[in-house]
Scaffold this motif. Sequence first.
Motif, PDB file in Angstrom:
ATOM      1  N   THR A 222       0.834  -1.208   0.000  1.00 54.77           N
ATOM      2  CA  THR A 222       0.000   0.000   0.000  1.00 54.77           C
ATOM      3  C   THR A 222       0.866   1.255   0.000  1.00 54.77           C
ATOM      4  O   THR A 222       0.361   2.352  -0.198  1.00 54.77           O
ATOM      5  CB  THR A 222      -0.949   0.052   1.207  1.00 54.77           C
ATOM      6  N   LEU A 223       2.168   1.088   0.251  1.00 57.82           N
ATOM      7  CA  LEU A 223       3.074   2.239   0.187  1.00 57.82           C
ATOM      8  C   LEU A 223       3.764   2.331  -1.178  1.00 57.82           C
ATOM      9  O   LEU A 223       4.653   3.146  -1.370  1.00 57.82           O
ATOM     10  CB  LEU A 223       4.115   2.156   1.301  1.00 57.82           C
TER      11      LEU A 223
ATOM     12  N   ARG B  79     -10.008  -3.822   2.343  1.00 60.21           N
ATOM     13  CA  ARG B  79      -8.906  -4.526   1.676  1.00 60.21           C
ATOM     14  C   ARG B  79      -9.101  -4.568   0.162  1.00 60.21           C
ATOM     15  O   ARG B  79      -8.131  -4.517  -0.593  1.00 60.21           O
ATOM     16  CB  ARG B  79      -8.757  -5.944   2.238  1.00 60.21           C
ATOM     17  N   ALA B  82      -8.183  -1.213  -1.059  1.00 60.17           N
ATOM     18  CA  ALA B  82      -6.719  -1.091  -1.043  1.00 60.17           C
ATOM     19  C   ALA B  82      -6.079  -1.889  -2.168  1.00 60.17           C
ATOM     20  O   ALA B  82      -4.929  -1.651  -2.532  1.00 60.17           O
ATOM     21  CB  ALA B  82      -6.175  -1.563   0.303  1.00 60.17           C
ATOM     22  N   PRO B 102      -2.842  -3.077  -5.301  1.00 59.36           N
ATOM     23  CA  PRO B 102      -2.420  -2.076  -4.325  1.00 59.36           C
ATOM     24  C   PRO B 102      -1.585  -0.972  -4.970  1.00 59.36           C
ATOM     25  O   PRO B 102      -0.906  -1.211  -5.974  1.00 59.36           O
ATOM     26  CB  PRO B 102      -1.580  -2.881  -3.324  1.00 59.36           C
ATOM     27  N   GLY B 103      -1.684   0.218  -4.434  1.00 55.72           N
ATOM     28  CA  GLY B 103      -0.904   1.324  -4.982  1.00 55.72           C
ATOM     29  C   GLY B 103      -0.789   2.447  -3.970  1.00 55.72           C
ATOM     30  O   GLY B 103      -1.550   2.500  -3.004  1.00 55.72           O
ATOM     31  N   PRO B 104       0.174   3.338  -4.189  1.00 58.81           N
ATOM     32  CA  PRO B 104       0.447   4.388  -3.213  1.00 58.81           C
ATOM     33  C   PRO B 104      -0.644   5.462  -3.163  1.00 58.81           C
ATOM     34  O   PRO B 104      -0.631   6.295  -2.262  1.00 58.81           O
ATOM     35  CB  PRO B 104       1.769   4.993  -3.701  1.00 58.81           C
ATOM     36  N   ARG B 106      -3.646   4.868  -2.470  1.00 60.91           N
ATOM     37  CA  ARG B 106      -4.544   4.473  -1.382  1.00 60.91           C
ATOM     38  C   ARG B 106      -3.702   4.025  -0.190  1.00 60.91           C
ATOM     39  O   ARG B 106      -3.193   2.917  -0.168  1.00 60.91           O
ATOM     40  CB  ARG B 106      -5.469   3.332  -1.825  1.00 60.91           C
ATOM     41  N   MET B 108      -2.898   2.915   3.704  1.00 61.97           N
ATOM     42  CA  MET B 108      -3.668   2.074   4.621  1.00 61.97           C
ATOM     43  C   MET B 108      -2.995   2.033   5.986  1.00 61.97           C
ATOM     44  O   MET B 108      -1.779   1.931   6.093  1.00 61.97           O
ATOM     45  CB  MET B 108      -3.793   0.657   4.054  1.00 61.97           C
ATOM     46  N   ALA B 176       1.581   6.600   6.094  1.00 60.79           N
ATOM     47  CA  ALA B 176       0.591   6.497   5.021  1.00 60.79           C
ATOM     48  C   ALA B 176       0.358   7.869   4.377  1.00 60.79           C
ATOM     49  O   ALA B 176       0.250   7.985   3.161  1.00 60.79           O
ATOM     50  CB  ALA B 176      -0.716   5.930   5.569  1.00 60.79           C
ATOM     51  N   ASN B 179       2.815   9.652   1.686  1.00 59.17           N
ATOM     52  CA  ASN B 179       2.688   9.309   0.265  1.00 59.17           C
ATOM     53  C   ASN B 179       1.660  10.179  -0.445  1.00 59.17           C
ATOM     54  O   ASN B 179       1.443  10.003  -1.625  1.00 59.17           O
ATOM     55  CB  ASN B 179       2.273   7.841   0.141  1.00 59.17           C
TER      56      ASN B 179
END
Lengths: 348, 300
Positions: A222-223, B79, B82, B102-104, B106, B108, B176, B179
């Motif tokens: 997620t980062l 989830r 995300a 997933p990606g930056p 979003r 979490m 978080a 970003n």
Amino acid sequence: MAHHDWLGLKKELPPRRRLLLTVLSFVIPIAIWSVVSYVPWIWHPLIHITNPGEVDYFSEGLDIPKADFTKELGKAKAAGQQLPEGYAVNPVYLPAPHKVAAAFYTAFKTPPRLPNEPWLHESLGHSIRTIVLGFLISSLIGVPLGILCGTYRFFARLQEPFIEFFRYLPAPAFGALCVAVLGIEDAPKVAIIVIGTFFQQVLIIANSVRKTDPALIEAAQTLGASRWKLVSRVIIPASITDIYTDMRILLGWAWTYLIVAEVIGTMSGITLFINQQARYRNFDNVYAAIAMIGIIGVSTDMFLSWLGGNLFPWKRNTRSSVKKLSLFNQGPRKRLSGGLQSGTTPGN
Amino acid sequence: MHSSELHLPDYREQSPAVADRFRRIEARPVILDVRNLRKSYEANGINHTVFDNVSLSIHRREFICVVGSSGCGKSTLARIVAGLDESTGGEVLLDGTPVTGPGPDRGMVFQGYTLFPWLTVKRNVMFGLKMGGQSDSIAEAEARQWLDMVGLSKFEDSYPHELSGGMKQRVAIARALANKPRILLMDEPFAALDAQTRGQMQNYLLQIWRKVDVTVLFITHDLEEAAFLADRILVMGANPGRVMEFIENPVPRPRHDDQFLSPEFLALKKRLEEHIHPSSAGNHDHIPMIKMTDAGDDVE
């Protein structure tokens, strides 16, 4: 009272008691050894002849079973001959502690009987070289492969079933094969250590890598961490302390393969020294040499434990394969108290 | 106040300020659009539906809470947004673009502590920036700003194991937010904290949210927490998971602890409770009470 409880279940003992017990763990066996060596009526099954008297097969310096000595003494008395003299001793293969202690010094000073035989320090150096070389070669392939298997199910499925089978094959079984392929010098010895270490290494490291907390991987995703960065920046750092501990344990196993490896081809290293000294009946040197292996092993592990504490400051408590000896690295850990830094007046 | 006197006023009946606030929120662009989302899985040949037909739109800088009893799939919803889980139907649009993984964009914050234990606090906050290709010096300067915002500048060189639970979650929020995500997903981030710290963290989160241009989707099972934090509350039901109601929170902002006893707050809480713990008949979940011993009269 908890304070007086030496046998609390799963309770850590205070540092002074830990130290005391660590010292005792060595003192007790040495004390038993001393009692057997220095108290004549405990064992001492032989008589060391100081004066053969007129017994024809006695000679000065000979060790004779007590029963035989008593029989000959009786005979000599009856015949009115000059009496043999001697004192009770233990067999030559059980030297007294002070003799072995002295051998730690004298063994290095004992010149080899033959000009081409190695001195003790040369034997030890040879053994250490064999271990280090075998362990390095194994690690060079085993560690990356273990990480690969721990990270990707694909590699785990492709490699691990075979490795699982292979690790049950005892390394010494390959001795004859190694000699046939690699000659009689050091190469087959190194090969035995590689065979003994490598397969365990892949499986153990793969397992440690697999234990990486999946939540850390998800957090990194997620980062914005990409596929490769997940491996290099998350999975490897997350499992590096466990891998380090695995390597320490594996290095200990490598030592157990050493003695087997050194009898393959031409005998060499510390094994050669021990065998020669036993043949010359210098058992004090034999015990000293065996103890030296233990001392080298434990001190290497203690050094690696200390080094680990410095390499991985976020994990000062690395699991120890010799926990009782690792008295350092256990300094008090400060827990910073929480609390907000700025005001907590509600906003918004 | 007797509970029967409580009823949840429609936000439109509220003070003009509250009504105006929701009008303004709805005028903002939609950041996250969840359409007819469905999640099911197969186990032992039986198909289980986690939830079905979940739709919601979240506007820019809106604070949405999702509440629901366990098993309603509220964490799964976060989830999927995300990109950590895949849906089995419907779609999730972020700024109109379907989410595929997933990606930056979003961020979490998880319930468990997910700071990287091998990195210092500062390096943890720098992690996402470095993944985004920022240079060390820029990432470090930005990380310092974020740590300053969550009040942990003094601990930038500490390791996570040296921090308390609340401090760890503050670092996780800073990490978080560093970003600059379009939406911040929070999956029961304070559930593991003690009650007092949890209250502090809620106040703190609102302070941060006020200063930062970020939209929040906050999953919780704590109804008071939802009522205290949210603009709107999505109430989910279980078996199968579904949207029960999407409630506009009439409690005016800025929020403060005194509002816990305000009529709006209590009415909202009661409404939520009716969904989550229905007191009506048909509750087969009761515990049979067998009197084991003769309790004295003074014991209840």
